[in-house]
Design an enzyme around this catalytic site. Structure first.
Site, PDB file in Angstrom:
ATOM      1  N   ASP A  75       0.828  -1.199   0.000  1.00  0.00           N
ATOM      2  CA  ASP A  75       0.000   0.000   0.000  1.00  0.00           C
ATOM      3  C   ASP A  75       0.872   1.263   0.000  1.00  0.00           C
ATOM      4  OD1 ASP A  75      -1.287  -2.327   0.891  1.00  0.00           O
ATOM      5  OD2 ASP A  75      -2.819  -1.196   1.960  1.00  0.00           O
ATOM      6  N   HIS A  77      -0.703   4.747  -0.278  1.00  0.00           N
ATOM      7  CA  HIS A  77      -1.489   5.747   0.447  1.00  0.00           C
ATOM      8  C   HIS A  77      -0.970   7.179   0.331  1.00  0.00           C
ATOM      9  CE1 HIS A  77      -4.677   3.406   2.110  1.00  0.00           C
ATOM     10  NE2 HIS A  77      -3.867   2.558   2.732  1.00  0.00           N
ATOM     11  N   ASP A 111      -4.501   0.422  -2.881  1.00  0.00           N
ATOM     12  CA  ASP A 111      -4.484   1.457  -1.849  1.00  0.00           C
ATOM     13  C   ASP A 111      -3.440   2.525  -2.150  1.00  0.00           C
ATOM     14  OD1 ASP A 111      -6.616   0.360  -0.556  1.00  0.00           O
ATOM     15  OD2 ASP A 111      -5.605   0.072   1.371  1.00  0.00           O
ATOM     16  N   ASN A 146      -9.216  -1.595  -1.149  1.00  0.00           N
ATOM     17  CA  ASN A 146     -10.491  -1.156  -0.581  1.00  0.00           C
ATOM     18  C   ASN A 146     -10.634   0.362  -0.623  1.00  0.00           C
ATOM     19  OD1 ASN A 146      -8.372  -1.376   1.518  1.00  0.00           O
ATOM     20  ND2 ASN A 146      -9.941  -0.607   2.914  1.00  0.00           N
ATOM     21  N   HIS A 147      -9.518   1.091  -0.574  1.00  0.00           N
ATOM     22  CA  HIS A 147      -9.621   2.553  -0.584  1.00  0.00           C
ATOM     23  C   HIS A 147      -9.944   3.093  -1.971  1.00  0.00           C
ATOM     24  CE1 HIS A 147      -8.482   3.633   3.581  1.00  0.00           C
ATOM     25  NE2 HIS A 147      -8.002   2.403   3.552  1.00  0.00           N
ATOM     26  N   HIS A 249      -5.681  -7.629  -2.905  1.00  0.00           N
ATOM     27  CA  HIS A 249      -5.456  -6.636  -1.860  1.00  0.00           C
ATOM     28  C   HIS A 249      -5.794  -7.194  -0.480  1.00  0.00           C
ATOM     29  CE1 HIS A 249      -4.880  -2.734  -0.058  1.00  0.00           C
ATOM     30  NE2 HIS A 249      -6.027  -2.871   0.580  1.00  0.00           N
ATOM     31  N   HIS A 309      -6.605 -25.002   1.286  1.00  0.00           N
ATOM     32  CA  HIS A 309      -7.774 -25.402   0.486  1.00  0.00           C
ATOM     33  C   HIS A 309      -8.040 -24.383  -0.619  1.00  0.00           C
ATOM     34  CE1 HIS A 309     -11.718 -26.874  -0.601  1.00  0.00           C
ATOM     35  NE2 HIS A 309     -12.235 -25.677  -0.335  1.00  0.00           N
TER      36      HIS A 309
END
Length: 407
Positions: A75, A77, A111, A146-147, A249, A309
């Protein structure tokens, strides 16, 4: 003012000049090289055959192992200086910020937005490197975090004042460019950047005109099909597999793989281009979303059985590489290196950690490139006994090797 008739003979040239002028002004002097005309099968998000950077990007979810190194960067930022430091650690750029990585493939796991004031500048910086890398057989692949999703949905909880100012300045130059284009026949008609955006917000005093204008500019730039979201973010992958490494992410669950990684990339791209409504697809929202999941990135809680898995559902995959969750003691691997967590909180607005990047190569395996191995002194004393001697300081036995590099 009447359009200048003579401009009809050079509309494309003039449009390109205006775009370059605006880009240069917004970024304090950065030029974007022309898009490569390489075949889209060979490069991430290759442009439309007509070199139209606004055409829908071809976002692949699967790539074979690269011929050179593979570098993963966490990230960023809104911190351009730290972003450049991270690239220099892997010898990917020179002192002027130009690509020197040759055939290296770089993945930045998302991000870029929030927590700093250089958000737009980083988007331009990464785009310039993407174009430069293509000319030398390299790749720079950017991803959605997510940002990015939050900002496109106008969720600005983590925006800094400096970030708001940067978008206001961008909007002023963008509108100047639109006015310049509107003076000539043959160029696109002028568009209202702020169409549909309210002039007031319930939470903000109506007298605070500067803040209202900054918010309107950010909404205009980043909403679905906004000039910034369509130009830059729609070219991001959301999930990615390169050779035996899975990049995301937040994290993946079996239901995401079953839904289809390529399908996820294409649907998020279409949403960013304004084809899917105001809200992001469901797999990008909520605690189990691909950009929000922390099931495999929290330092003390990683479900190794579930991860094994999950990886078994993606043929040939050995590990998942994630950002999103800050690792207080730097990049690390757990579950026999099936989970690699690379968000070191390097941005000044998000921990101000020392930059580190992950290097994957056929000869050296997994290595952590860091600007200062003394960063590892933050480990508890009990963990020191678990380290082995090697090239520079190393992580605990199961982790990738750490190598000091002077940025």
């Amino acid at each position: 003012m009447e359009p200048i008739d003579s401009c009809k003979h050079v509309p494309n040239l003039l449009s390109s000049f205006v775009d370059t002028f605006v880009d240069f002004s917004v970024t304090d002097g950065l030029f974007l090289p022309p898009n490569s005309n390489s075949n889209s099968q060979n490069h991430q998000n290759a442009p439309h055959p007509k070199n139209d950077e606004n055409a829908p990007a071809d976002i692949r979810a699967h790539y074979p192992s690269p011929p050179g190194r593979l570098i993963a960067i966490g990230d960023l930022h809104g911190d351009l200086a730290k972003s450049k430091e991270a690239f220099r650690l892997a010898n990917l750029i020179d002192a002027s910020g130009n690509w020197t990585g040759g055939s290296t493939t770089v993945v930045q796991v998302g991000d870029v937005l929030d927590r700093g004031g250089d958000e737009i500048k980083i988007l331009y910086f990464l785009e310039r490197l993407r174009r430069q890398a293509e000319k030398t057989g390299g790749k720079v692949i950017t991803m959605n975090g997510n940002h990015e999703i939050m900002n496109v949905e106008s969720d600005f909880r983590y925006v800094e004042k400096s970030g708001l100012k940067e978008f206001r300045v961008w909007s002023e130059w963008y509108r100047i460019g639109q006015v310049m284009k509107g003076l000539c026949e043959g160029l696109e008609s002028r568009k209202d950047l702020f169409k549909g955006i309210p002039f007031s917000f319930r939470e903000i005093d109506s007298d605070n005109e500067a803040l209202i204008q900054e918010l309107r500019a950010r909404i205009a730039a980043l909403r679905p099909n906004g000039p910034i979201s369509a130009r830059f973010l729609s070219r991001n992958a959301t999930v990615l597999v390169i050779g035996d490494s899975v990049f995301v992410h937040g994290g993946l669950l079996p239901k995401h793989v079953e839904y289809g990684l390529q399908r996820i990339n294409e649907e998020v791209r279409d949403w960013l281009n304004g084809l899917g409504g105001e809200r992001a697809p469901g797999y990008c929202r909520g605690q189990d979303a691909v950009v929000w999941l922390r099931k495999f990135s929290e330092e003390k809680n990683c479900d190794c059985s579930a991860l094994e898995h999950l990886l078994a559902t993606i043929p040939g995959s050995k590990r998942m590489i994630m950002g999103h969750t800050i690792q207080e003691f730097g990049i690390n691997g757990v579950c026999d290196n099936r989970a690699i967590r690379i968000d070191v909180g390097m941005s000044k607005g998000c921990g101000n950690g020392l930059p580190e990047v992950l290097e994957i190569s056929e000869n050296s395996g997994l290595r952590i490139l860091t600007s200062n191995p003394l960063y590892q002194n933050k480990y508890k004393a009990s963990s020191h006994s678990e380290r082995k001697e090697g090239f520079g300081l190393s992580f605990p036995e199961q982790g990738p090797k750490q190598v000091e590099v002077k940025a």
